[in-house]
Design a protein around this motif. Structure first.
Motif, mmCIF file in Angstrom:
data_model
loop_
_atom_site.group_PDB
_atom_site.id
_atom_site.type_symbol
_atom_site.label_atom_id
_atom_site.label_comp_id
_atom_site.label_asym_id
_atom_site.label_seq_id
_atom_site.Cartn_x
_atom_site.Cartn_y
_atom_site.Cartn_z
ATOM 1 N N MET A 1 4.165 0.891 11.965
ATOM 2 C CA MET A 1 4.606 0.610 13.289
ATOM 3 C C MET A 1 5.381 1.800 14.199
ATOM 4 O O MET A 1 5.879 1.659 15.180
ATOM 5 C CB MET A 1 5.670 -0.495 13.368
ATOM 6 C CG MET A 1 5.198 -1.870 12.852
ATOM 7 S SD MET A 1 4.358 -2.615 14.476
ATOM 8 C CE MET A 1 5.638 -3.192 15.264
ATOM 9 N N SER A 2 5.364 2.866 13.716
ATOM 10 C CA SER A 2 5.853 4.187 14.097
ATOM 11 C C SER A 2 5.130 5.462 13.479
ATOM 12 O O SER A 2 4.462 5.495 12.525
ATOM 13 C CB SER A 2 7.357 4.210 13.890
ATOM 14 O OG SER A 2 7.749 4.646 12.471
ATOM 15 N N GLY A 3 5.450 6.623 14.434
ATOM 16 C CA GLY A 3 4.935 7.823 14.012
ATOM 17 C C GLY A 3 5.930 8.330 12.838
ATOM 18 O O GLY A 3 5.208 9.075 11.795
ATOM 19 N N ALA A 4 7.024 7.654 12.735
ATOM 20 C CA ALA A 4 7.814 8.297 11.312
ATOM 21 C C ALA A 4 7.111 7.677 10.138
ATOM 22 O O ALA A 4 7.043 8.222 8.755
ATOM 23 C CB ALA A 4 9.093 7.636 11.297
ATOM 24 N N ASP A 5 6.460 6.288 10.413
ATOM 25 C CA ASP A 5 5.761 5.754 9.244
ATOM 26 C C ASP A 5 4.563 6.529 8.683
ATOM 27 O O ASP A 5 3.973 6.856 7.577
ATOM 28 C CB ASP A 5 5.322 4.369 9.488
ATOM 29 C CG ASP A 5 6.454 3.276 9.724
ATOM 30 O OD1 ASP A 5 7.626 3.628 9.533
ATOM 31 O OD2 ASP A 5 6.041 2.368 10.434
ATOM 32 N N ILE A 6 3.902 7.223 9.837
ATOM 33 C CA ILE A 6 2.681 7.931 9.492
ATOM 34 C C ILE A 6 3.014 9.371 8.923
ATOM 35 O O ILE A 6 2.334 9.563 8.103
ATOM 36 C CB ILE A 6 2.082 8.202 10.978
ATOM 37 C CG1 ILE A 6 1.522 7.018 11.527
ATOM 38 C CG2 ILE A 6 0.781 9.359 10.571
ATOM 39 C CD1 ILE A 6 0.946 6.872 13.093
ATOM 40 N N VAL A 7 4.071 9.896 9.212
ATOM 41 C CA VAL A 7 4.540 10.977 8.578
ATOM 42 C C VAL A 7 4.911 10.816 7.446
ATOM 43 O O VAL A 7 4.553 11.747 6.477
ATOM 44 C CB VAL A 7 5.721 11.823 9.586
ATOM 45 C CG1 VAL A 7 6.521 12.990 8.917
ATOM 46 C CG2 VAL A 7 5.265 12.171 10.823
ATOM 47 N N ALA A 8 5.807 9.954 7.153
ATOM 48 C CA ALA A 8 5.794 9.389 5.767
ATOM 49 C C ALA A 8 4.952 9.353 4.636
ATOM 50 O O ALA A 8 4.799 9.921 3.727
ATOM 51 C CB ALA A 8 6.745 8.335 5.366
ATOM 52 N N SER A 9 3.876 8.743 5.124
ATOM 53 C CA SER A 9 2.478 8.638 4.579
ATOM 54 C C SER A 9 2.004 9.727 4.312
ATOM 55 O O SER A 9 1.298 10.185 3.074
ATOM 56 C CB SER A 9 1.571 7.544 5.336
ATOM 57 O OG SER A 9 2.161 6.304 5.332
ATOM 58 N N ILE A 10 1.756 10.703 5.063
ATOM 59 C CA ILE A 10 1.075 11.963 5.046
ATOM 60 C C ILE A 10 1.891 12.715 4.021
ATOM 61 O O ILE A 10 1.402 13.606 3.152
ATOM 62 C CB ILE A 10 0.937 12.948 6.551
ATOM 63 C CG1 ILE A 10 0.116 11.958 7.398
ATOM 64 C CG2 ILE A 10 0.287 14.147 6.049
ATOM 65 C CD1 ILE A 10 -1.200 11.677 6.973
ATOM 66 N N ALA A 11 3.297 12.765 4.096
ATOM 67 C CA ALA A 11 4.032 13.412 3.215
ATOM 68 C C ALA A 11 3.902 13.038 1.869
ATOM 69 O O ALA A 11 4.147 13.903 0.795
ATOM 70 C CB ALA A 11 5.871 13.451 3.532
ATOM 71 N N PRO B 1 0.849 -1.181 -0.062
ATOM 72 C CA PRO B 1 0.021 0.102 -0.040
ATOM 73 C C PRO B 1 0.808 1.152 -0.063
ATOM 74 O O PRO B 1 0.357 2.126 -0.658
ATOM 75 C CB PRO B 1 -0.762 -0.121 1.265
ATOM 76 C CG PRO B 1 -0.820 -1.605 1.438
ATOM 77 C CD PRO B 1 0.249 -2.127 1.008
ATOM 78 N N PHE B 2 1.893 1.066 0.962
ATOM 79 C CA PHE B 2 2.759 2.437 0.863
ATOM 80 C C PHE B 2 3.436 2.639 -0.485
ATOM 81 O O PHE B 2 3.706 3.945 -0.805
ATOM 82 C CB PHE B 2 4.001 2.321 1.981
ATOM 83 C CG PHE B 2 4.594 3.427 2.309
ATOM 84 C CD1 PHE B 2 4.009 4.759 2.572
ATOM 85 C CD2 PHE B 2 5.947 3.383 2.074
ATOM 86 C CE1 PHE B 2 4.776 5.684 2.831
ATOM 87 C CE2 PHE B 2 6.928 4.564 2.197
ATOM 88 C CZ PHE B 2 6.254 5.877 2.750
#
Length: 411
Positions: free
Chosen positions: A335-345, A311-312
């Motif tokens: 599995m981390s907030g960094a994963d979330i930030v990368a998705s939003i970016a 998906p990413f």
């Protein structure tokens, strides 16, 4: 030569201050968790193997899940420097309403099997954090009880379309009556995936005792005490089932569902409608043309088709094609907030966490879910600060590079 002397007791005093012990065992173990992986380790020690493996496992060789997680590891951030990041805003508007953080709790099945507080803990934690909570058709708390646990927050209902259409729509009507604002229609489950861990563990509802089960349970007495002394496991959608999880899913799921059925559901639902399980650009375009409010790029956490698209990796192209017309959300492997930030970016409007939430639940019930949200929220905020952005809208594709590991071979 180094000059030495006898230490002065007054100099030693500041070094000899001991931290007060935490007497509450749950708080003590949760205080030691700094990452979602830490919560996972705690959860594994506290949960019987069959229940833990149901959360942890994926389909067949579990390649889809491994690739999804690897994709998030294979990113490179590009920070901007010398920016004032003293104040950071992690809130946004998702499906027309505010959220405090760019993630919500994904729908999970058999949740009270993982830990006895189940969906009520998840809904309560979501309410406290100001994020959406999604209840699964296979959830172990009723629609009405989830609403009571999150009376003023955002509740979403996830629908599996059954062969028994009247029964399916009866659940939809209950969710609408209870004030759930969003319907998540999951479309990647015409049949159950081959979840081999569950088959090998003999995972069934209710759990069946065997010599192996008893031996595995001995160091985990709290789980069994909670399971045996609380209300029997029941579902939002059915009262009892005797058999394996796979047999239940194959009995319920309808392999004949089409786009026409989705349009029929959309016409009857008064709130926002999101389609979960989108795995191709073409399907994203078709759903956008149908007028859905959002799509969730997801391969069901790797639990359906093994070797499914990541998906990413799909995210940037899907956003380019349909992002102006419909919201694009993403899950699987976070599995981390960094994963979330990368998705939003890379253009996602929102993300959802499933296993990360359940690890927290198994580690410490409601407090464990609070800990999951706290860990991810702090990681999101810290990553934003280090990237030099103060609000989610400032995140752009320039902040992230997806490093290539798996590339299609030329035909």
């Amino acid at each position: 030569m180094v000059q030495r002397r006898f230490p002065n007791p007054r100099d030693l005093a500041p070094l000899m201050q001991f931290k007060k012990p935490t007497l509450n065992a749950k708080k003590r173990r949760l205080n030691k968790a700094f990452t979602i992986e830490d919560l996972r380790t705690i959860a594994q020690h506290r949960t019987p193997k069959a229940a833990f493996d149901y959360t942890e496992g994926a389909a067949e060789a579990e390649i889809s899940l491994a690739r999804a997680r690897q994709a998030f590891e294979d990113i490179e951030f590009h920070p901007s420097i010398l920016r004032d990041v003293s104040k950071v805003d992690t809130s946004s508007v998702v499906l027309g309403a505010p959220v405090s953080l760019p993630f919500g709790i994904a729908p999970t099945g058999f949740t009270r099997m993982m830990q006895t507080e189940g969906e009520i803990a998840g809904a309560g934690a979501a309410a406290a954090a100001g994020i959406p909570f999604a209840l699964s058709t296979m959830g172990t708390a009723s629609i009405e009880d989830v609403k009571a646990a999150n009376p003023d927050g955002r509740n979403w209902f996830q629908l599996y379309m059954w062969k028994d259409r009247e029964r399916s729509m009866a659940l939809v009507e209950r969710a609408a009556k209870a004030g759930f604002d969003t319907l998540l229609v999951t479309v990647d489950v015409p049949v159950a995936g081959a979840r081999l861990r569950d088959k090998r563990n003999g995972f069934s509802i209710p759990p069946q005792l065997s010599i192996g089960t008893v031996i595995n349970a001995l160091p985990r007495p709290e789980w069994w005490i909670n399971f045996l002394t609380t209300e029997p496991l029941a579902f939002a959608s059915l009262s009892r089932w005797s058999g394996t999880v796979g047999e239940l899913l194959d009995t319920m799921f309808d392999p004949t569902v089409t786009y026409e059925d989705l349009a029929w559901i959309k016409a009857q639902w008064p709130g926002k409608l999101v389609v979960k399980g989108v795995q191709t650009v073409d399907d994203a375009k078709k759903l956008t043309a149908l007028g859905v409010d959002g799509i969730t790029l997801s391969n069901h956490g790797g639990r359906q088709l093994d070797r499914a698209p990541i998906p990413f990796h799909l995210l940037p192209e899907v956003v380019r094609e349909v992002g102006k017309d419909t919201e694009v959300h993403v899950d699987t492997g976070i599995m981390s907030g960094a994963d979330i930030v990368a998705s939003i970016a890379l253009g996602a409007k929102f993300t959802m966490i499933g296993r990360a939430y359940l690890y927290g639940l198994m580690a410490g019930g409601r407090e464990g879910v609070d800990k999951t949200i706290s860990i991810l929220g702090e990681q999101v905020e810290r990553t934003m600060r280090l990237l030099g952005v103060t609000e989610l809208a400032e995140l752009q594709t320039k902040h992230v590079t997806q490093l290539e590991r798996l590339t299609p071979r030329k035909k």
